[in-house]
Design an enzyme around this catalytic site. Structure first.
Site, PDB file in Angstrom:
ATOM      1  N   ASP A   1      39.786  46.558  37.033  1.00 58.68           N
ATOM      2  CA  ASP A   1      41.378  45.599  37.281  1.00 58.68           C
ATOM      3  C   ASP A   1      40.863  44.599  36.729  1.00 58.68           C
ATOM      4  OD1 ASP A   1      42.420  47.895  38.992  1.00 58.68           O
ATOM      5  OD2 ASP A   1      42.973  46.459  40.495  1.00 58.68           O
TER       6      ASP A   1
ATOM      7  N   HIS B   1      34.584  51.400  37.286  1.00 59.92           N
ATOM      8  CA  HIS B   1      34.771  52.777  37.995  1.00 59.92           C
ATOM      9  C   HIS B   1      34.174  53.217  36.321  1.00 59.92           C
ATOM     10  CE1 HIS B   1      36.689  53.366  41.953  1.00 59.92           C
ATOM     11  NE2 HIS B   1      36.604  51.922  41.305  1.00 59.92           N
TER      12      HIS B   1
ATOM     13  N   SER C   1      33.685  39.348  37.060  1.00 55.47           N
ATOM     14  CA  SER C   1      33.121  38.812  36.315  1.00 55.47           C
ATOM     15  C   SER C   1      33.801  39.989  34.971  1.00 55.47           C
ATOM     16  CB  SER C   1      31.174  39.498  36.509  1.00 55.47           C
ATOM     17  OG  SER C   1      30.633  38.446  35.509  1.00 55.47           O
TER      18      SER C   1
END
Length: 290
Positions: free
Chosen positions: A96, A153, A257
């Protein structure tokens, strides 16, 4: 004449150079792992309110469910909160966040922000084989803000070939600083993961930043701290090979980050919807096989 706005901008940039980055990050990391009961829950609630964090998609939806800030930062989401695109010819976004930059690698140069470029040599710690592999390829840089889901992911099925820890600075990596700090992503601490995939060789880089207390991977655990003063390399062959599936968790940040993906030339076509500052979600389409 310098406006008050430009004055504050310059001051913010200057502060990044003079502040004790590692010391502040160590302090933040110490506080983040403390378990102070109601005090911790109150601070988590205030943090969630400030950054408008959607707790309805978290597996644990109550602030009192988290014993420490670290637990909250890497909160897992409910099943199907982020559906993985199942198109076999497509790669999905790893996290995200927002697109910081994306596009073509011009020989060995990647765009950091308008007017600022950095090289594959600097980003990949002068690994000559990797540099040659990704010349004229494609890249996508995803910025994870404090409000975002902090687990990372896999864009596709892959086999881990190598992991490289590169020590470095801990500048903030927000889009504002990316416009003013030269070579930002190539000078910050980072973990480079090299994968073999049906889309060619792919690199996924987890970039550290100010108050990013730790970076971890699912196969090696916490990579930092402790922080090291030299480049460290792990290779994975034979029985030690690590196989990961599309959409599977591969790592995390405590706190958010940046993730950088690199693809070989003529292997993928980046999705049309990707544009600078575009909000994205893990599992959405990142690119298609050429």
């Amino acid at each position: 004449m310098m406006t008050s706005n430009s004055y504050w901008q310059r001051l913010k940039v200057a502060f990044q150079y003079v502040m004790p980055q590692i010391y502040l990050t160590q302090i933040a990391g110490w506080f983040a792992k403390q378990k102070w009961g109601k005090i911790t829950h109150f601070v988590i609630k205030a943090f969630a309110k400030k950054y408008n964090i959607d707790m309805s998609i978290a597996q644990k939806g109550q602030f009192s469910d988290y014993a420490s800030f670290n637990e909250f930062f890497i909160r897992p989401l409910k099943e199907n909160a982020r559906p993985i695109n199942q198109n076999p010819t497509a790669l999905c976004l790893p996290a995200d966040g927002r697109i910081s930059e994306c596009g073509h690698i011009d020989d060995n140069l990647l765009l950091q922000a308008k007017g600022h470029f950095f090289s594959l040599e600097d980003l990949l710690a002068e690994d000559k084989e990797l540099v040659e592999t990704f010349k004229n390829g494609e890249f996508v840089t995803t910025y994870l803000s404090p409000r975002d889901y902090h687990r990372v992911h896999m864009p596709c099925d892959a086999t881990l070939r190598k992991m490289i820890y590169v020590p470095g600075d801990l500048f903030s990596v927000n889009p504002f600083l990316a416009q003013y700090v030269p070579n930002l992503f190539a000078r910050n601490e980072r973990v480079i993961c090299v994968f073999d995939t049906e889309f060619g060789t792919m690199v996924q880089i987890l970039v550290g930043a100010t108050i990013t207390a730790s970076i971890g991977t699912t196969w090696a655990g916490v990579i930092n701290p402790p922080r090291h003063n030299e480049v460290k390399t792990w290779t994975y062959e034979g029985e030690s090979a690590v196989k990961l599936l599309k959409g599977q968790e591969m790592g995390w940040f405590q706190l958010g980050s940046t993730v950088i993906n690199l693809f070989q030339a003529n292997q993928v076509r980046l999705a049309d919807h990707l544009s600078v500052n575009e909000p994205v979600r893990m599992g959405e389409i990142l690119a298609y096989k050429k």
